[in-house]
Design a protein around this motif. Structure first.
Motif, mmCIF file in Angstrom:
data_model
loop_
_atom_site.group_PDB
_atom_site.id
_atom_site.type_symbol
_atom_site.label_atom_id
_atom_site.label_comp_id
_atom_site.label_asym_id
_atom_site.label_seq_id
_atom_site.Cartn_x
_atom_site.Cartn_y
_atom_site.Cartn_z
ATOM 1 N N ALA A 79 0.917 -1.216 -0.103
ATOM 2 C CA ALA A 79 0.488 -0.301 -0.108
ATOM 3 C C ALA A 79 0.742 1.078 -0.569
ATOM 4 N N ALA A 80 2.086 0.831 0.791
ATOM 5 C CA ALA A 80 2.734 2.069 1.411
ATOM 6 C C ALA A 80 3.822 2.905 -0.366
ATOM 7 N N VAL A 81 3.995 1.731 -1.023
ATOM 8 C CA VAL A 81 5.009 2.044 -2.065
ATOM 9 C C VAL A 81 4.398 1.296 -3.279
ATOM 10 N N GLY A 82 4.131 0.144 -2.990
ATOM 11 C CA GLY A 82 3.443 -0.848 -4.512
ATOM 12 C C GLY A 82 4.388 -2.441 -4.554
ATOM 13 N N PRO A 83 4.038 -2.548 -5.147
ATOM 14 C CA PRO A 83 5.318 -4.695 -5.008
ATOM 15 C C PRO A 83 6.580 -4.549 -5.752
ATOM 16 N N MET A 84 6.375 -3.546 -6.976
ATOM 17 C CA MET A 84 7.079 -3.999 -8.067
ATOM 18 C C MET A 84 8.486 -2.677 -7.010
ATOM 19 N N LYS A 85 8.093 -1.874 -6.007
ATOM 20 C CA LYS A 85 8.629 -0.634 -5.202
ATOM 21 C C LYS A 85 10.088 -2.050 -4.696
ATOM 22 N N VAL A 86 8.473 -2.318 -4.098
ATOM 23 C CA VAL A 86 9.765 -3.550 -2.764
ATOM 24 C C VAL A 86 10.379 -3.734 -3.063
ATOM 25 N N GLY A 87 10.640 -4.478 -3.911
ATOM 26 C CA GLY A 87 11.281 -5.738 -5.253
ATOM 27 C C GLY A 87 12.687 -4.816 -5.606
ATOM 28 N N ASP A 88 12.326 -3.783 -5.881
ATOM 29 C CA ASP A 88 13.895 -2.943 -6.078
ATOM 30 C C ASP A 88 14.595 -2.478 -4.306
ATOM 31 N N LEU A 135 15.869 -10.978 -4.965
ATOM 32 C CA LEU A 135 14.358 -12.359 -4.197
ATOM 33 C C LEU A 135 14.585 -13.233 -5.361
ATOM 34 N N SER A 136 15.205 -13.045 -6.671
ATOM 35 C CA SER A 136 15.517 -14.447 -7.802
ATOM 36 C C SER A 136 16.130 -15.933 -7.156
ATOM 37 N N LYS A 137 16.909 -15.330 -6.225
ATOM 38 C CA LYS A 137 17.555 -16.989 -5.079
ATOM 39 C C LYS A 137 16.103 -17.385 -3.997
ATOM 40 N N VAL A 138 15.670 -16.145 -4.177
ATOM 41 C CA VAL A 138 14.307 -16.869 -2.500
ATOM 42 C C VAL A 138 13.445 -17.482 -4.207
ATOM 43 N N TYR A 139 12.864 -16.723 -5.265
ATOM 44 C CA TYR A 139 12.411 -17.502 -5.880
ATOM 45 C C TYR A 139 12.394 -18.692 -6.801
ATOM 46 N N GLN A 140 13.649 -19.094 -6.875
ATOM 47 C CA GLN A 140 14.405 -20.040 -8.044
ATOM 48 C C GLN A 140 13.796 -21.174 -5.930
ATOM 49 N N GLU A 182 8.194 -24.974 -4.854
ATOM 50 C CA GLU A 182 7.475 -25.182 -3.728
ATOM 51 C C GLU A 182 5.658 -24.819 -3.338
ATOM 52 N N ILE A 183 5.298 -24.255 -4.374
ATOM 53 C CA ILE A 183 4.326 -22.839 -3.678
ATOM 54 C C ILE A 183 3.109 -24.380 -4.426
ATOM 55 N N ARG A 184 2.004 -23.823 -4.319
ATOM 56 C CA ARG A 184 0.390 -24.619 -5.374
ATOM 57 C C ARG A 184 0.367 -23.885 -6.707
ATOM 58 N N SER A 185 0.481 -24.912 -7.751
ATOM 59 C CA SER A 185 0.718 -24.289 -8.508
ATOM 60 C C SER A 185 -0.848 -24.908 -9.649
ATOM 61 N N ASP A 186 -1.417 -26.531 -8.787
ATOM 62 C CA ASP A 186 -2.001 -26.730 -9.377
ATOM 63 C C ASP A 186 -3.234 -25.558 -9.940
ATOM 64 N N THR A 187 -4.130 -25.752 -10.620
ATOM 65 C CA THR A 187 -5.586 -25.711 -10.920
ATOM 66 C C THR A 187 -7.089 -25.914 -10.676
ATOM 67 N N SER A 188 -6.887 -27.185 -9.072
ATOM 68 C CA SER A 188 -7.996 -28.043 -9.319
ATOM 69 C C SER A 188 -8.359 -26.641 -7.989
ATOM 70 N N LEU A 189 -9.971 -26.380 -7.971
ATOM 71 C CA LEU A 189 -9.990 -25.686 -6.065
ATOM 72 C C LEU A 189 -9.249 -26.273 -5.072
ATOM 73 N N PRO A 190 -8.685 -25.575 -4.130
ATOM 74 C CA PRO A 190 -8.481 -25.472 -2.554
ATOM 75 C C PRO A 190 -9.079 -26.765 -1.968
ATOM 76 N N GLU A 191 -8.916 -27.823 -1.295
ATOM 77 C CA GLU A 191 -9.676 -28.654 -0.055
ATOM 78 C C GLU A 191 -10.582 -27.644 0.345
ATOM 79 N N VAL A 192 -9.772 -26.271 1.110
ATOM 80 C CA VAL A 192 -10.519 -25.829 2.027
ATOM 81 C C VAL A 192 -12.231 -25.022 1.636
ATOM 82 N N LEU A 193 -11.685 -24.879 0.197
ATOM 83 C CA LEU A 193 -12.731 -23.729 -0.433
ATOM 84 C C LEU A 193 -13.946 -24.993 -0.940
ATOM 85 N N GLN A 194 -13.797 -26.600 -1.373
ATOM 86 C CA GLN A 194 -14.636 -27.475 -1.592
ATOM 87 C C GLN A 194 -14.851 -27.470 -0.074
#
Ligand SMILES: NC(=O)c1ccc[n+]([C@@H]2O[C@H](COP(=O)([O-])OP(=O)(O)OC[C@H]3O[C@@H](n4cnc5c(N)ncnc54)[C@H](O)[C@@H]3O)[C@@H](O)[C@H]2O)c1
Length: 307
Positions: free
Chosen positions: A216-225, A232-237, A242-254
């Motif tokens: 809210a204060a500066v925006g995510p892209m500036k936070v990245g800068d 951030l590239s290392k953390v990204y890799q 590890e993060i969820r990438s499938d397209t089914s509805l998360p179980e908690v939502l079901q």
């Protein structure tokens, strides 16, 4: 959405011709806007307002034709149905002038699809407001493939004159930009909550007091800068796989769909909303939105004062 959009336009000094196919809602429009204005003044989102003068600029129309006649800028916020919206825009062309801008508040349909039957698709454009539209500053501006630059300029200039922050989107992707981001984040958040990694309550505390505040204060892209994209590239890799990438509805939502605990309207979602408190809960949420929107407005004001 329509009443908040009408209110914003009238508040900026423009004449509005409003129509809802539910005549009860058209009749109730002035009362709704009046209540909104009073809440905004009470919460400091507006310093002062001449209610009668704002309401006098909102003409409640008894037919679509009356609402469309002599208009320079049409914004539809009707049912989210492609055929209904296509038919609406086709009817518009029989009534409005060739230079009238035709805008849609659709959350999902590309303007190219809604304008496919239009004789003049170059003046059709998506202007995607966020709920509540009289409080949230950003509006996504999404041209169709046949929308011309003049229409984009006119829509952007108009939205700025209303005090909004129009953001141009350069491709007609489903969900435009912000709903895509919301789904991407919800996928991971719902996965983490569903697996018991964090409670819904703590997730809200965590996001509000960290990512949300910085964004809210500066925006995510500036936070990245600021953080440095090398780190951030290392953390990204490390995390991307590890993060969820499938397209089914998360179980908690079901589960929530199954139990019917789908949020405020059901009295329960991740949080409890007793029916007797619902009005207060919504008022409190709107009050918080207004307080933060005001901070954001002041922050923009400060930066433009300095530049
Ligand atoms: N609710 C949101 O958070 C949100 C956010 C962004 C965009 N939108 C989009 O805005 C549009 C409206 O959404 P909403 O949530 O206000 O829906 P809503 O159902 O609350 O309101 C739609 C209104 O349109 C009226 N209507 C339907 N067909 C009509 C017609 N042909 N002519 C005149 N009036 C007609 C209905 O009577 C109703 O009052 C949709 O396209 C939606 O996707 C909604």
């Amino acid at each position: 959405m329509g009443h908040g959009i009408a209110q914003t336009i009238a508040l900026a000094g423009c004449q509005v011709q409003a129509y809802d196919s539910d005549s009860g809602l058209t009749s109730a429009l002035h009362d709704r806007v009046k209540k909104n204005l009073q809440t905004m003044v009470a919460n400091g989102a507006l310093s002062n307002v001449d209610e009668d003068s704002v309401l006098s600029r909102i003409q409640r129309c008894s037919s679509e034709t009356e609402a469309l006649s002599d208009s320079d800028f049409v914004i539809e916020a009707i049912a989210e149905d492609l055929a209904v919206k296509q038919a609406f825009f086709s009817r518009c062309e029989d009534i409005v002038s060739e230079s009238t801008i035709l805008a849609s508040n659709t959350s999902s349909f590309p303007m190219s699809a809604m304008a496919s039957e239009l004789k003049h698709p170059e003046r059709a454009i998506n202007t995607h407001w966020f709920n509540p539209p009289h409080i949230i500053p950003v509006v996504e501006v999404v041209p169709g493939v046949k929308t011309d630059e003049e229409t984009i300029d006119k829509a952007t200039t108009f939205l700025k004159a209303l005090g909004k922050h129009p953001v141009r989107i350069h491709q007609e992707l489903p969900g435009f930009v912000l709903n895509r981001l919301q789904v991407a984040l919800f996928r991971e958040m719902l996965d983490l909550v569903g697996r018991g990694v964090i409670s819904a309550e703590d997730l809200d505390i965590a996001v509000r007091g960290s990512l949300g505040l910085r964004w809210a204060a500066v925006g995510p892209m500036k936070v990245g800068d600021f953080g440095g994209w090398d780190i951030l590239s290392k953390v990204y890799q490390v995390l991307a796989s590890e993060i969820r990438s499938d397209t089914s509805l998360p179980e908690v939502l079901q589960d929530m769909q199954y139990s019917g605990d789908v949020g405020l309207k059901a009295g329960k979602g991740f949080f409890e909303f007793p029916s007797e408190d619902q009005h207060e809960v919504v008022a409190d949420k709107d009050q918080k939105f207004m307080a933060w929107a005001k901070l954001l407005k002041d922050a923009y004001q400060d930066s433009s004062d300095r530049s």
